[in-house]
Write a protein that holds these residues in place. Structure first.
Motif, PDB file in Angstrom:
ATOM      1  N   PHE A  72       0.788  -1.228   0.000  1.00  0.00           N
ATOM      2  CA  PHE A  72       0.000   0.000   0.000  1.00  0.00           C
ATOM      3  C   PHE A  72       0.822   1.279   0.000  1.00  0.00           C
ATOM      4  O   PHE A  72       0.421   2.268  -0.615  1.00  0.00           O
ATOM      5  CB  PHE A  72      -1.003  -0.023   1.155  1.00  0.00           C
ATOM      6  N   GLU A  73       1.971   1.291   0.662  1.00  0.00           N
ATOM      7  CA  GLU A  73       2.791   2.498   0.670  1.00  0.00           C
ATOM      8  C   GLU A  73       3.505   2.724  -0.667  1.00  0.00           C
ATOM      9  O   GLU A  73       4.038   3.794  -0.897  1.00  0.00           O
ATOM     10  CB  GLU A  73       3.782   2.450   1.830  1.00  0.00           C
ATOM     11  N   ARG A  74       3.486   1.721  -1.533  1.00  0.00           N
ATOM     12  CA  ARG A  74       4.133   1.838  -2.841  1.00  0.00           C
ATOM     13  C   ARG A  74       3.160   2.287  -3.936  1.00  0.00           C
ATOM     14  O   ARG A  74       3.577   2.581  -5.041  1.00  0.00           O
ATOM     15  CB  ARG A  74       4.754   0.510  -3.246  1.00  0.00           C
ATOM     16  N   LEU A  75       1.864   2.279  -3.622  1.00  0.00           N
ATOM     17  CA  LEU A  75       0.839   2.578  -4.613  1.00  0.00           C
ATOM     18  C   LEU A  75       0.066   3.838  -4.241  1.00  0.00           C
ATOM     19  O   LEU A  75      -0.160   4.105  -3.061  1.00  0.00           O
ATOM     20  CB  LEU A  75      -0.155   1.407  -4.721  1.00  0.00           C
ATOM     21  N   THR A  76      -0.378   4.548  -5.260  1.00  0.00           N
ATOM     22  CA  THR A  76      -1.271   5.681  -5.017  1.00  0.00           C
ATOM     23  C   THR A  76      -2.656   5.126  -4.661  1.00  0.00           C
ATOM     24  O   THR A  76      -2.945   3.952  -4.935  1.00  0.00           O
ATOM     25  CB  THR A  76      -1.397   6.555  -6.282  1.00  0.00           C
ATOM     26  N   PRO A  77      -3.513   5.953  -4.085  1.00  0.00           N
ATOM     27  CA  PRO A  77      -4.883   5.474  -3.809  1.00  0.00           C
ATOM     28  C   PRO A  77      -5.587   4.954  -5.074  1.00  0.00           C
ATOM     29  O   PRO A  77      -6.302   3.955  -5.015  1.00  0.00           O
ATOM     30  CB  PRO A  77      -5.584   6.704  -3.240  1.00  0.00           C
ATOM     31  N   GLU A  78      -5.353   5.606  -6.205  1.00  0.00           N
ATOM     32  CA  GLU A  78      -5.970   5.151  -7.461  1.00  0.00           C
ATOM     33  C   GLU A  78      -5.419   3.790  -7.879  1.00  0.00           C
ATOM     34  O   GLU A  78      -6.168   2.919  -8.348  1.00  0.00           O
ATOM     35  CB  GLU A  78      -5.726   6.181  -8.583  1.00  0.00           C
ATOM     36  N   GLN A  79      -4.119   3.588  -7.728  1.00  0.00           N
ATOM     37  CA  GLN A  79      -3.516   2.291  -8.061  1.00  0.00           C
ATOM     38  C   GLN A  79      -4.023   1.192  -7.124  1.00  0.00           C
ATOM     39  O   GLN A  79      -4.264   0.069  -7.556  1.00  0.00           O
ATOM     40  CB  GLN A  79      -1.991   2.382  -7.982  1.00  0.00           C
TER      41      GLN A  79
END
Length: 174
Positions: free
Chosen positions: A139-146
């Motif tokens: 989760f810390e590697r992805l944007t909310p959209e991703q």
């Protein structure tokens, strides 16, 4: 009657719908990431809690169930594993004192897996480190959209692999 000869390899290749270069890149990225992620989660749980990821998942399923118990067939379905693999895992969890089996009063062949107090304690101790590892790895590697897209994509893939019709070849039915 004449025996048929197998088609030459070149004909088979031409008949197959092979992955494009981009599809191959995406597929290999998925395999690479999912293998590394599963290994990462397993190593973290082994190091910090002394249990493999699959056992952690079983404890979570039981902890979230009414009365911390599930029929073995339901637990296999939730864990997406064969009944044989589940039986082996539950035997190990029983040996550790984290789970016990109970006979099903309405079905003499059925059994329940029940999370013990000791198993609940193990889960409560393991959960914070596991959640931190998941958050850090995904989760810390992805944007909310991703994150949203990943969830939607995985739901579509899972739905396509779990046909509802009778006779489907699913792990928990084997």
């Amino acid at each position: 009657m004449k025996a048929s000869t197998p088609a030459p390899a070149t004909e088979l290749r031409e008949e197959s719908r092979w992955l494009t270069d981009e599809e191959q890149r995406i597929w290999r990225s998925y395999i690479h990431a999912s293998t590394l992620l599963e290994d990462h989660m397993d190593r973290q749980l082994q190091r910090d809690a002394g249990l493999p990821h699959i056992y952690y998942g079983l404890l979570v399923q039981l902890s979230e169930s009414p009365h911390r118990r599930l029929r073995m067939t339901e637990l296999a379905m939730h864990a997406k594993i064969t009944r044989s693999r589940l039986s082996h895992a539950v035997a190990r969890l029983e040996k550790n004192g984290w789970v016990r089996r109970e006979d099903c009063p309405s079905d003499k062949r059925g059994q329940f897996a029940v999370l013990t107090e000791q198993g609940q304690e193990v889960l409560q101790q393991a959960a914070p480190g596991h959640v931190a590892a998941v958050r850090n790895a995904v989760f810390e590697r992805l944007t909310p959209e991703q994150q949203k897209s990943l969830g939607e994509i995985m739901e579509i893939v899972a739905e396509g692999l779990q046909p509802a019709e009778a006779g489907a070849d699913l792990p928990w039915l084997r």
